[in-house]
Structures are given as C-alpha cells and as structure tokens.
Scaffold this motif. Structure first.
Motif, PDB file in Angstrom:
ATOM      1  N   GLN A   1      38.982  27.999   1.022  1.00  0.00           N
ATOM      2  CA  GLN A   1      38.324  28.922   1.942  1.00  0.00           C
ATOM      3  C   GLN A   1      38.692  28.600   3.384  1.00  0.00           C
ATOM      4  O   GLN A   1      38.809  29.506   4.214  1.00  0.00           O
ATOM      5  CB  GLN A   1      36.814  28.831   1.756  1.00  0.00           C
ATOM      6  CG  GLN A   1      36.041  29.764   2.677  1.00  0.00           C
ATOM      7  CD  GLN A   1      34.550  29.674   2.425  1.00  0.00           C
ATOM      8  OE1 GLN A   1      34.110  29.199   1.396  1.00  0.00           O
ATOM      9  NE2 GLN A   1      33.782  30.119   3.393  1.00  0.00           N
TER      10      GLN A   1
ATOM     11  N   ALA B   1      34.491  32.405  10.255  1.00  0.00           N
ATOM     12  CA  ALA B   1      34.118  32.650   8.857  1.00  0.00           C
ATOM     13  C   ALA B   1      34.834  31.683   7.927  1.00  0.00           C
ATOM     14  O   ALA B   1      34.245  31.190   6.961  1.00  0.00           O
ATOM     15  CB  ALA B   1      34.453  34.097   8.482  1.00  0.00           C
TER      16      ALA B   1
ATOM     17  N   HIS C   1      29.314  30.586  10.422  1.00  0.00           N
ATOM     18  CA  HIS C   1      28.791  31.919  10.720  1.00  0.00           C
ATOM     19  C   HIS C   1      27.293  31.934  10.481  1.00  0.00           C
ATOM     20  O   HIS C   1      26.809  31.384   9.499  1.00  0.00           O
ATOM     21  CB  HIS C   1      29.472  32.965   9.836  1.00  0.00           C
ATOM     22  CG  HIS C   1      29.315  34.356  10.345  1.00  0.00           C
ATOM     23  ND1 HIS C   1      28.176  35.090  10.165  1.00  0.00           N
ATOM     24  CD2 HIS C   1      30.168  35.161  11.038  1.00  0.00           C
ATOM     25  CE1 HIS C   1      28.314  36.286  10.710  1.00  0.00           C
ATOM     26  NE2 HIS C   1      29.514  36.357  11.247  1.00  0.00           N
TER      27      HIS C   1
ATOM     28  N   LEU D   1      24.180  32.817   6.920  1.00  0.00           N
ATOM     29  CA  LEU D   1      24.566  32.432   5.571  1.00  0.00           C
ATOM     30  C   LEU D   1      23.364  31.870   4.841  1.00  0.00           C
ATOM     31  O   LEU D   1      22.504  31.209   5.426  1.00  0.00           O
ATOM     32  CB  LEU D   1      25.676  31.373   5.616  1.00  0.00           C
ATOM     33  CG  LEU D   1      26.975  31.768   6.337  1.00  0.00           C
ATOM     34  CD1 LEU D   1      27.982  30.646   6.217  1.00  0.00           C
ATOM     35  CD2 LEU D   1      27.543  33.048   5.780  1.00  0.00           C
TER      36      LEU D   1
ATOM     37  N   ASP E   1      26.630  32.100   1.258  1.00  0.00           N
ATOM     38  CA  ASP E   1      26.981  33.505   1.087  1.00  0.00           C
ATOM     39  C   ASP E   1      26.667  34.295   2.341  1.00  0.00           C
ATOM     40  O   ASP E   1      25.708  34.013   3.065  1.00  0.00           O
ATOM     41  CB  ASP E   1      26.199  34.117  -0.078  1.00  0.00           C
ATOM     42  CG  ASP E   1      26.729  33.658  -1.424  1.00  0.00           C
ATOM     43  OD1 ASP E   1      27.793  33.013  -1.453  1.00  0.00           O
ATOM     44  OD2 ASP E   1      26.076  33.948  -2.443  1.00  0.00           O
ATOM     45  N   GLY E   2      27.482  35.316   2.575  1.00  0.00           N
ATOM     46  CA  GLY E   2      27.138  36.351   3.518  1.00  0.00           C
ATOM     47  C   GLY E   2      26.763  37.591   2.728  1.00  0.00           C
ATOM     48  O   GLY E   2      26.255  37.499   1.618  1.00  0.00           O
TER      49      GLY E   2
ATOM     50  N   GLU F   1      28.939  42.311   5.879  1.00  0.00           N
ATOM     51  CA  GLU F   1      29.591  41.378   6.800  1.00  0.00           C
ATOM     52  C   GLU F   1      31.045  41.126   6.407  1.00  0.00           C
ATOM     53  O   GLU F   1      31.921  40.996   7.268  1.00  0.00           O
ATOM     54  CB  GLU F   1      28.807  40.066   6.827  1.00  0.00           C
ATOM     55  CG  GLU F   1      27.428  40.185   7.434  1.00  0.00           C
ATOM     56  CD  GLU F   1      26.570  38.957   7.199  1.00  0.00           C
ATOM     57  OE1 GLU F   1      25.524  38.839   7.855  1.00  0.00           O
ATOM     58  OE2 GLU F   1      26.960  38.119   6.358  1.00  0.00           O
ATOM     59  N   GLU F   2      31.299  41.060   5.102  1.00  0.00           N
ATOM     60  CA  GLU F   2      32.670  40.850   4.643  1.00  0.00           C
ATOM     61  C   GLU F   2      33.551  42.043   5.003  1.00  0.00           C
ATOM     62  O   GLU F   2      34.706  41.871   5.412  1.00  0.00           O
ATOM     63  CB  GLU F   2      32.679  40.621   3.130  1.00  0.00           C
ATOM     64  CG  GLU F   2      34.045  40.339   2.546  1.00  0.00           C
ATOM     65  CD  GLU F   2      34.591  38.966   2.893  1.00  0.00           C
ATOM     66  OE1 GLU F   2      35.759  38.705   2.571  1.00  0.00           O
ATOM     67  OE2 GLU F   2      33.842  38.169   3.498  1.00  0.00           O
TER      68      GLU F   2
ATOM     69  N   LEU G   1      34.503  41.814   8.574  1.00  0.00           N
ATOM     70  CA  LEU G   1      35.606  40.867   8.773  1.00  0.00           C
ATOM     71  C   LEU G   1      36.940  41.487   8.367  1.00  0.00           C
ATOM     72  O   LEU G   1      37.970  41.250   9.014  1.00  0.00           O
ATOM     73  CB  LEU G   1      35.354  39.587   7.966  1.00  0.00           C
ATOM     74  CG  LEU G   1      34.295  38.634   8.506  1.00  0.00           C
ATOM     75  CD1 LEU G   1      34.089  37.476   7.526  1.00  0.00           C
ATOM     76  CD2 LEU G   1      34.699  38.094   9.863  1.00  0.00           C
TER      77      LEU G   1
ATOM     78  N   ARG H   1      31.846  34.179   1.709  1.00  0.00           N
ATOM     79  CA  ARG H   1      32.650  34.573   2.852  1.00  0.00           C
ATOM     80  C   ARG H   1      34.131  34.495   2.525  1.00  0.00           C
ATOM     81  O   ARG H   1      34.592  33.603   1.823  1.00  0.00           O
ATOM     82  CB  ARG H   1      32.355  33.679   4.059  1.00  0.00           C
ATOM     83  CG  ARG H   1      30.914  33.693   4.503  1.00  0.00           C
ATOM     84  CD  ARG H   1      30.369  35.106   4.631  1.00  0.00           C
ATOM     85  NE  ARG H   1      31.065  35.897   5.624  1.00  0.00           N
ATOM     86  CZ  ARG H   1      30.680  36.009   6.887  1.00  0.00           C
ATOM     87  NH1 ARG H   1      29.586  35.397   7.294  1.00  0.00           N
ATOM     88  NH2 ARG H   1      31.353  36.753   7.739  1.00  0.00           N
ATOM     89  N   LEU H   2      34.883  35.440   3.073  1.00  0.00           N
ATOM     90  CA  LEU H   2      36.334  35.523   2.907  1.00  0.00           C
ATOM     91  C   LEU H   2      36.740  35.591   1.435  1.00  0.00           C
ATOM     92  O   LEU H   2      37.746  35.006   1.036  1.00  0.00           O
ATOM     93  CB  LEU H   2      37.028  34.341   3.587  1.00  0.00           C
ATOM     94  CG  LEU H   2      36.958  34.311   5.113  1.00  0.00           C
ATOM     95  CD1 LEU H   2      37.687  33.095   5.656  1.00  0.00           C
ATOM     96  CD2 LEU H   2      37.519  35.584   5.718  1.00  0.00           C
TER      97      LEU H   2
END
Length: 360
Positions: free
Chosen positions: A163, A202, A207, A210, A215-216, A220-221, A224, A257-258
């Motif tokens: 990540q 991120a 960020h 979370l 997790d977001g 939000e993802e 991004l 995230r990501l």
C-alpha cells in the motif's frame, strides 16, 4: 486506543466464538465420533436404540458446553496467558459430570436399561473421555488461533508494504508534468502538486477519518481516483478518456485506501499509454444482492506486456481476501477487445466483523 496487531507470545490467543456455527459443528462432530467409537468398541452393534440415545446425549451435551462457554467467553478472555483455555477445559468437567449423573438417573427412573454400569462408573468414564476430547479440541482451537494470528501478521505486513508503494515512474512523470506546467499554467501546477500530495498521504495511511482497520469509504476512494486521473490527464491529454457509471454505489461503503488506484493505474499504464490514439478507461459499479460489484476496463494493447505487469492486481487480490474474506472475489481477463477487472465486495455482516476481530 487501537489494539496492537502483533501479540506477545505470552499474551492469550483469542478463544473461539463458541456460539458460532463452525465451532458448534466441530463440537457436535467430535461428540458424535466419540459416541460411535464407544458403541463400536462395545461390540453390541445390534443395539441401535442405545446408539441413537448416545448420539442424542452427546449432541445435547455439546450444545450445553458450547452455550456455557459462549456466555462465559468475555470473562475467560480476561484471564492472563493460556489460562482462558485451561479454564474452558476445567469448566467442561463439571458440566459433563452433572449431565452424566442426570442421564443415569433418568435411565433408572424410566427403567430403560440402556446403562449397565453404575452411576459412579458412568460419570467417571464420561468425565475422562470429556477430559481427553476437550483437551484435543481446545488444542486444535489454540493452534488454529495462532495460525490465524501469524497469517494476519504476515498479510498485514505485506499489505502495508504494498500500500505504501507508489511506482517511481508515476512520481517522476508527475514531477516532470508539474515542472512543465509551472511556466505555462501555475494554477494547474499547484493543483497537480495538491493532488499528488493527497495521493501520497493516502498511501502512507495519514488520512483523517480512517476507522480502526484503516478503511476509508468508497466515496473517498473515488475522490482519490479523480485526483490520480487528473494528473494523468495532464500528461496524456486527449489520449486518456474516462467513463464513469458509479452513481448506484453506496458512497459510505467501507473500503481499504488505495484499493482501486492500482487497478486504474494499470489500466492507464498498460491499456492507454501504449496506444498512439489512446483509449477509454471505464469505471462501472452496481449492487448485486449483499455485495457491490466494481468493474475497471481498458482497451487491450497489442504491445508486449511491460515488466511488473500484474503486481498491482496481485496486491488487490491479497488485500481483498484479507479484508473481506472468502465471499469476496477479484476476477480479471480479456473480454473481447477490452481487459476487465471485476471486484465483488460483500457488505458488512456481524459474522465478518467477528472473523476479522479474531485476525487482529
């Protein structure tokens, strides 16, 4: 405070949820096998009524043990070291003893004649069998818990390493784009630097908002992704076109995230960049029962695949399996003239939460 992910060897392993169906099934199957072995060892294979009553007795006994340990699980977990397992094992003995005494008394009262041994011998034998089987079952649960903790530790370490990695070529290309924009369009250069900074925040897990699992949300993802695609749009211009059909998805859906960014980056890098005329990256989403389905598609290129192709997809597969369990799926492959990656992510359930709690 967030619970430390790595446990000290002297800290207790989490007891299983004795009210869960897999644990109850294990207890029931073990009890049934024990009753069958005792019946076969006795040599009286024609006494099917006695065997049926024995199976009924051990089934009832397994359920009682499971319910008692389930109700006391919170208290047992507070004990230090390996004492939760020892206490659970010791609790089985009086339960089996009391149940055996009651069963023998009931057999005498109803004059069924199923039990030939005296009450003391019947209770003693059952307690000894329960001691052996209980130790074996709890040892199995302990080893399984240790294995899950080690697997979770390895998986989390791999996930965090993957990540945190943003491909160097993306950073270099983005900085070159910023350098080229500064004399021509300072405002665009500033926006690009802000987008790049948000992506790195991120990636480094810094960020706000979370949850305890890092997790977001899907919304939000997607924001991004917009930042990432804005950077690539400046570099590729009209060669990069994006189609979105994601309005039907719940924006509050919890998402690591990501998770989607490596897939979109692969779509741009391997699907759009090699084509002189460029192409369209398609993002689609829909609800499918108790899950959401997200598809990312890009045109297939006739150029040979570059080195490193597939690492982002492998990253996503590991993260999805670790986060959502076996009900999730990641599929990828050519469909006609396009390459499509499909993610099926289940909605949260209480069972999933319990399973992930055991992993932490």
């Amino acid at each position: 405070m967030r619970e430390p992910f790595f446990r000290h060897p002297d800290e207790p392993s989490p007891l299983p949820d004795f009210c869960s169906l897999p644990v109850l099934f294990t207890l029931l199957v073990t009890g049934a096998l024990a009753a069958t072995v005792v019946w076969l060892a006795a040599g009286d294979h024609r006494d099917l009524s006695g065997y049926s009553v024995g199976i009924l007795f051990v089934t009832w006994l397994a359920l009682v043990i499971g319910v008692v340990l389930c109700l006391l699980r919170t208290w047992l977990q507070r004990l230090p070291g390996h004492l939760p397992y020892l206490a659970a094992w010791l609790l089985m003995m009086p339960i089996v003893g009391a149940a055996s005494w009651m069963a023998h008394g009931l057999d005498e009262a109803l004059q069924m004649g199923l039990l030939r041994d005296g009450a003391a011998a019947f209770v003693r034998d059952n307690v000894l069998i329960a001691a052996l089987l209980g130790a074996a079952i709890l040892r199995y649960f302990y080893v399984a818990a240790q294995w899950r903790l080690r697997l979770a530790a390895v998986s989390r370490a791999q996930v965090e390493a993957l990540q945190a990695r943003i491909r160097p070529h993306f950073l270099f290309n983005s900085m070159n784009t910023v350098a080229a924009l500064i004399p021509l369009d300072p405002a665009a250069a500033e926006r690009t630097v802000e987008d790049l900074a948000e992506l790195f925040r991120a990636a480094l897990g810094q960020h706000e908002g979370l949850d305890e699992r890092g997790d977001g949300t899907l919304g939000e993802e997607l924001a991004l992704l917009d930042r990432y695609l804005a950077i690539e749009q400046l570099r590729l211009g009209e060669r990069l076109r994006v189609e979105r059909a994601l309005d039907d998805l719940p924006q509050a859906f919890p998402l690591p995230r990501l998770l989607l960014q490596p897939l979109v980056e692969n779509a741009v890098r391997h699907g759009i960049q090699p084509l002189r005329e460029g192409g369209t990256v398609t993002l689609r989403g829909r609800r499918d029962g108790a899950a959401i389905v997200i598809e990312i598609a890009n045109p297939l290129s006739s150029a040979p695949a570059r080195s490193g192709n597939g690492h982002g997809l492998d990253n996503v597969r590991r993260r999805v399996a670790f986060r959502y369990g076996p009900r999730a799926a990641v599929q990828a492959g050519a469909q006609g003239e396009r390459y499509v990656v499909s993610l099926r992510l289940p909605f949260e359930t209480k069972g999933n939460d319990d399973a992930r709690a055991d992993r932490r």
